[in-house]
Design a protein around this motif. Structure first.
Motif, PDB file in Angstrom:
ATOM      1  N   LEU A 291      31.126  -4.871  -3.633  1.00 55.78           N
ATOM      2  CA  LEU A 291      30.563  -4.843  -4.732  1.00 55.78           C
ATOM      3  C   LEU A 291      30.230  -3.255  -4.544  1.00 55.78           C
ATOM      4  CD1 LEU A 291      27.714  -7.383  -4.916  1.00 55.78           C
ATOM      5  CD2 LEU A 291      29.920  -7.382  -6.255  1.00 55.78           C
ATOM      6  N   GLY A 292      30.126  -2.388  -3.923  1.00 52.73           N
ATOM      7  CA  GLY A 292      30.261  -0.974  -3.854  1.00 52.73           C
ATOM      8  C   GLY A 292      28.702  -0.725  -4.114  1.00 52.73           C
ATOM      9  N   VAL A 293      28.574  -1.268  -2.865  1.00 45.94           N
ATOM     10  CA  VAL A 293      26.529  -1.243  -2.534  1.00 45.94           C
ATOM     11  C   VAL A 293      26.812  -0.593  -0.840  1.00 45.94           C
ATOM     12  CG1 VAL A 293      24.078  -1.923  -1.428  1.00 45.94           C
ATOM     13  CG2 VAL A 293      25.822  -3.282  -3.962  1.00 45.94           C
ATOM     14  N   THR A 294      25.490   0.915  -1.204  1.00 47.33           N
ATOM     15  CA  THR A 294      25.630   2.139  -0.548  1.00 47.33           C
ATOM     16  C   THR A 294      23.869   0.342   0.480  1.00 47.33           C
ATOM     17  OG1 THR A 294      26.061   3.880  -1.778  1.00 47.33           O
ATOM     18  CG2 THR A 294      24.759   3.615   0.114  1.00 47.33           C
ATOM     19  N   VAL A 295      24.535   0.908   1.711  1.00 49.09           N
ATOM     20  CA  VAL A 295      23.237   0.184   2.041  1.00 49.09           C
ATOM     21  C   VAL A 295      22.240   1.502   3.458  1.00 49.09           C
ATOM     22  CG1 VAL A 295      22.610  -1.264   4.711  1.00 49.09           C
ATOM     23  CG2 VAL A 295      24.973  -1.877   2.465  1.00 49.09           C
ATOM     24  N   TYR A 296      21.719   1.406   3.660  1.00 44.67           N
ATOM     25  CA  TYR A 296      20.539   2.757   3.979  1.00 44.67           C
ATOM     26  C   TYR A 296      19.879   1.637   4.580  1.00 44.67           C
ATOM     27  CZ  TYR A 296      20.971   5.964   0.507  1.00 44.67           C
ATOM     28  OH  TYR A 296      21.691   7.240  -0.368  1.00 44.67           O
ATOM     29  N   GLU A 297      20.536   1.380   5.921  1.00 42.88           N
ATOM     30  CA  GLU A 297      19.681   0.797   7.077  1.00 42.88           C
ATOM     31  C   GLU A 297      18.638   1.577   8.299  1.00 42.88           C
ATOM     32  OE1 GLU A 297      22.573  -2.448   9.321  1.00 42.88           O
ATOM     33  OE2 GLU A 297      23.813  -1.004   8.841  1.00 42.88           O
ATOM     34  N   HIS A 298      17.526   0.615   8.711  1.00 42.47           N
ATOM     35  CA  HIS A 298      16.502   0.971   9.184  1.00 42.47           C
ATOM     36  C   HIS A 298      15.851   2.341   8.609  1.00 42.47           C
ATOM     37  CE1 HIS A 298      18.291  -0.986  12.902  1.00 42.47           C
ATOM     38  NE2 HIS A 298      19.231  -0.712  11.900  1.00 42.47           N
ATOM     39  N   THR A 299      15.910   2.258   7.177  1.00 41.01           N
ATOM     40  CA  THR A 299      14.915   3.146   6.842  1.00 41.01           C
ATOM     41  C   THR A 299      13.715   2.105   5.918  1.00 41.01           C
ATOM     42  OG1 THR A 299      17.423   3.914   6.088  1.00 41.01           O
ATOM     43  CG2 THR A 299      15.205   4.313   5.172  1.00 41.01           C
ATOM     44  N   ALA A 300      12.777   3.568   6.431  1.00 42.94           N
ATOM     45  CA  ALA A 300      11.617   3.238   5.303  1.00 42.94           C
ATOM     46  C   ALA A 300      11.021   3.833   4.918  1.00 42.94           C
ATOM     47  CB  ALA A 300      10.282   3.218   6.742  1.00 42.94           C
ATOM     48  N   VAL A 301      10.344   3.305   3.461  1.00 45.06           N
ATOM     49  CA  VAL A 301      10.492   3.785   2.359  1.00 45.06           C
ATOM     50  C   VAL A 301       8.679   3.915   3.147  1.00 45.06           C
ATOM     51  CG1 VAL A 301       9.739   3.962   0.006  1.00 45.06           C
ATOM     52  CG2 VAL A 301      11.992   3.240   0.906  1.00 45.06           C
ATOM     53  N   THR A 302       8.511   5.873   2.050  1.00 45.84           N
ATOM     54  CA  THR A 302       6.785   5.343   1.727  1.00 45.84           C
ATOM     55  C   THR A 302       5.544   6.409   1.197  1.00 45.84           C
ATOM     56  OG1 THR A 302       7.503   7.869   3.579  1.00 45.84           O
ATOM     57  CG2 THR A 302       6.924   6.615   4.647  1.00 45.84           C
ATOM     58  N   ALA A 303       7.205   6.560  -0.093  1.00 46.07           N
ATOM     59  CA  ALA A 303       6.486   6.310  -1.307  1.00 46.07           C
ATOM     60  C   ALA A 303       7.549   6.359  -2.438  1.00 46.07           C
ATOM     61  CB  ALA A 303       6.203   8.160  -1.187  1.00 46.07           C
TER      62      ALA A 303
ATOM     63  N   ARG B 191      12.388   9.074  -7.712  1.00 42.76           N
ATOM     64  CA  ARG B 191      12.914   8.598  -6.515  1.00 42.76           C
ATOM     65  C   ARG B 191      12.424   8.468  -5.316  1.00 42.76           C
ATOM     66  NH1 ARG B 191      11.585  15.176  -4.527  1.00 42.76           N
ATOM     67  NH2 ARG B 191       9.252  14.813  -4.373  1.00 42.76           N
ATOM     68  N   VAL B 192      12.946   8.166  -4.311  1.00 44.28           N
ATOM     69  CA  VAL B 192      11.960   6.658  -3.105  1.00 44.28           C
ATOM     70  C   VAL B 192      12.028   8.179  -2.061  1.00 44.28           C
ATOM     71  CG1 VAL B 192      12.356   4.825  -4.170  1.00 44.28           C
ATOM     72  CG2 VAL B 192      13.857   5.654  -2.154  1.00 44.28           C
ATOM     73  N   VAL B 193      10.237   8.360  -1.733  1.00 48.72           N
ATOM     74  CA  VAL B 193      10.909   9.004   0.049  1.00 48.72           C
ATOM     75  C   VAL B 193      10.864   8.238   0.652  1.00 48.72           C
ATOM     76  CG1 VAL B 193       9.810  11.555   1.303  1.00 48.72           C
ATOM     77  CG2 VAL B 193       9.687  11.051  -1.725  1.00 48.72           C
ATOM     78  N   THR B 194      11.599   8.372   2.226  1.00 48.20           N
ATOM     79  CA  THR B 194      11.402   7.535   3.509  1.00 48.20           C
ATOM     80  C   THR B 194      11.360   8.398   4.138  1.00 48.20           C
ATOM     81  OG1 THR B 194      13.707   9.281   4.061  1.00 48.20           O
ATOM     82  CG2 THR B 194      14.545   7.535   2.574  1.00 48.20           C
ATOM     83  N   ALA B 195      10.587   8.018   6.000  1.00 39.81           N
ATOM     84  CA  ALA B 195       9.918   8.246   7.039  1.00 39.81           C
ATOM     85  C   ALA B 195      10.779   9.306   6.680  1.00 39.81           C
ATOM     86  CB  ALA B 195       9.647   6.748   7.302  1.00 39.81           C
TER      87      ALA B 195
ATOM     88  N   GLY C 142       0.239  -1.233   0.038  1.00 39.53           N
ATOM     89  CA  GLY C 142      -0.140   0.236  -0.056  1.00 39.53           C
ATOM     90  C   GLY C 142       0.247   1.289   0.368  1.00 39.53           C
ATOM     91  N   VAL C 143       1.943   1.566  -0.365  1.00 39.74           N
ATOM     92  CA  VAL C 143       2.899   2.395  -0.145  1.00 39.74           C
ATOM     93  C   VAL C 143       3.143   3.258  -1.578  1.00 39.74           C
ATOM     94  CG1 VAL C 143       5.200   3.074  -0.443  1.00 39.74           C
ATOM     95  CG2 VAL C 143       4.991   0.822   1.237  1.00 39.74           C
ATOM     96  N   PRO C 144       2.379   4.249  -1.175  1.00 37.39           N
ATOM     97  CA  PRO C 144       1.810   5.133  -2.462  1.00 37.39           C
ATOM     98  C   PRO C 144       2.702   5.270  -3.718  1.00 37.39           C
ATOM     99  CG  PRO C 144       1.574   6.383  -0.734  1.00 37.39           C
ATOM    100  CD  PRO C 144       2.252   4.781   0.300  1.00 37.39           C
ATOM    101  N   GLY C 145       2.638   5.312  -5.053  1.00 37.87           N
ATOM    102  CA  GLY C 145       3.182   5.453  -5.939  1.00 37.87           C
ATOM    103  C   GLY C 145       4.506   3.925  -5.935  1.00 37.87           C
ATOM    104  N   ALA C 146       4.059   3.176  -5.175  1.00 38.68           N
ATOM    105  CA  ALA C 146       5.015   1.781  -5.437  1.00 38.68           C
ATOM    106  C   ALA C 146       4.464   0.864  -6.689  1.00 38.68           C
ATOM    107  CB  ALA C 146       4.787   0.674  -4.355  1.00 38.68           C
ATOM    108  N   ALA C 147       3.352   0.540  -6.407  1.00 45.80           N
ATOM    109  CA  ALA C 147       2.943  -0.638  -7.903  1.00 45.80           C
ATOM    110  C   ALA C 147       3.144   1.096  -9.144  1.00 45.80           C
ATOM    111  CB  ALA C 147       1.104   0.046  -7.963  1.00 45.80           C
TER     112      ALA C 147
END
Length: 397
Positions: free
Chosen positions: A200-212, A217-221, A115-120
């Motif tokens: 592999l050069g992957v950036t990790v955002y921990e404890h981060t919820a995507v709300t839109a 772009r993506v928007v976090t909480a 149900g995250v806005p924009g995900a679908a």
């Protein structure tokens, strides 16, 4: 009259159940019909590979089941009437109805946008072949330096982000996880995972919820905006909605409630296997959606159906876990050994040996679909009685 067995869905669980039933029962006594929307078997555990441009082995269902006694029907299931024991399907020639004496429901699951806005609208999914192919085309069109965000830090997210980063080192690939990175793994497993992502050069955002999720772009909480030329959504799975529309007893998430033999607690002529089933494992914990529990649940259901039709005795084979197999690109892997109820233990296999282990597991899973009794000799037994219609004695919940 032949006993009509209809199996819905030809994923790992459904295809295994159909093939195993055909090996257990005499062809003159039963008619096993396998219904699937696509004519091919899809190796779902390899969708991250397909998305990054790798070609997978073509596996025609008609060829896989040729000579087995399984009748493959290419059709899309649109409804199940469990009280009337009938399935409505749509074929290339139009709508049709299949009546059954025993049903095996294995329609599986698909991605969950939660149900995250924009995900679908704006995110890509790799829960099926169509989604993986769309992502494949999108990634191929990205220029060097473009940002890619993989949302979800579970097994699917880890496999997707490492596969993309390895295949496209020219992209800025990041993982966005609601919890800590691999926080369910052992210490050794977490250390190896972090080391691979760093290499592999992957950036990790921990404890981060995507709300839109928005275009680009993506928007976090907390309101942070993360640029994303391709957003891959891997936060979980949800079951096909058809089960909820039947008379079968389901959970609040739509999974079919079954007993220890995968038999519906409300309709004794119906069984559910794989992701669609709400079955209890060790410690009274429900089995998670996975190939690891899907195939054993299919074997359990097929053997129970065969035993009941031939006058045999149900085998009590508790379903349990042994390991979690995670590919981290083509050259790295992580095999986290677990307890029977899926909790990580200290031991883990890492590196190239783990990658080979995972590859053998994937190949073995596909081979097992075509060889549902694992190549062991079997004898087809005659049907001596109809499956009993009394309700299962032991429910899962």
């Amino acid at each position: 009259m032949q006993h009509r067995i209809v199996v819905l869905g030809a994923g790992y669980a459904g295809a295994s159940a159909a093939g195993r039933l055909a090996k257990r029962l005499r062809r003159e006594d039963v008619c096993v019909t396998l219904v699937n929307a696509e004519p091919d078997f899809v190796e779902r555990v390899r969708m991250h590979q397909l998305a990054t441009g790798q070609d997978l082995t073509h596996r025609s269902l008609a060829e896989m089941f040729a000579g087995t006694g399984v009748d493959v029907r290419v059709a899309r299931v649109t409804a199940v009437d469990a009280d009337r024991k009938a399935v409505t399907v749509t074929t290339a020639d139009g709508p049709d109805e299949l009546s059954y004496d025993t049903l095996v429901y294995a329609l599986g699951s698909h991605w969950d946008d939660q149900g995250v806005p924009g995900a679908a609208e704006h995110a890509h999914e790799i829960a099926g072949r169509a989604g993986a192919l769309r992502l494949r085309e999108h990634l191929a069109a990205l220029d060097a330096g473009q940002p890619v965000k993989v949302v979800g830090g579970g097994l699917t997210g880890l496999e997707a982000v490492t596969e993309i980063a390895e295949a496209r080192p020219d992209l800025e690939v990041a993982l966005v996880a609601r919890a800590g990175l691999g926080d369910w793994l052992s210490d050794k497993g977490r250390r190896h995972l972090k080391a691979v992502l760093d290499r592999l050069g992957v950036t990790v955002y921990e404890h981060t919820a995507v709300t839109a999720v928005e275009a680009g772009r993506v928007v976090t909480a907390d309101g942070t905006v993360l640029p994303s030329a391709a957003t891959v959504w891997t936060t979980g799975f949800t079951v096909h909605p058809i089960a909820r529309a039947t008379a079968l007893e389901v959970t609040d998430t739509g999974r079919i409630v079954v007993d220890a033999t995968m038999r519906s607690v409300s309709h004794p002529d119906a069984y559910a296997v794989g992701d669609a089933a709400w079955a209890m494992g060790p410690g009274g914990k429900p089995l998670r959606m996975s190939c690891a529990s899907g195939v054993p649940s299919a074997w359990q259901a097929a053997d129970a159906i065969a035993a009941r039709l031939t006058g045999g005795k149900d085998k009590d084979v508790p379903l349990r876990y042994f390991n979690q197999c995670i590919s981290l690109g083509r050259r790295e892997g992580l095999i986290q050994f677990v307890t029977a109820d899926d909790r990580a233990v200290r031991h883990a296999l890492t590196g190239r040996l783990a990658a080979l282990y995972k590859e053998l597991v994937c190949k073995g899973a596909a081979w097992g679909v075509a060889h549902p009794t694992l190549g062991l000799p079997t004898r087809r037994r005659p049907v001596v009685q109809q499956a009993p219609t009394d309700a299962p004695a032991e429910a899962a919940v």
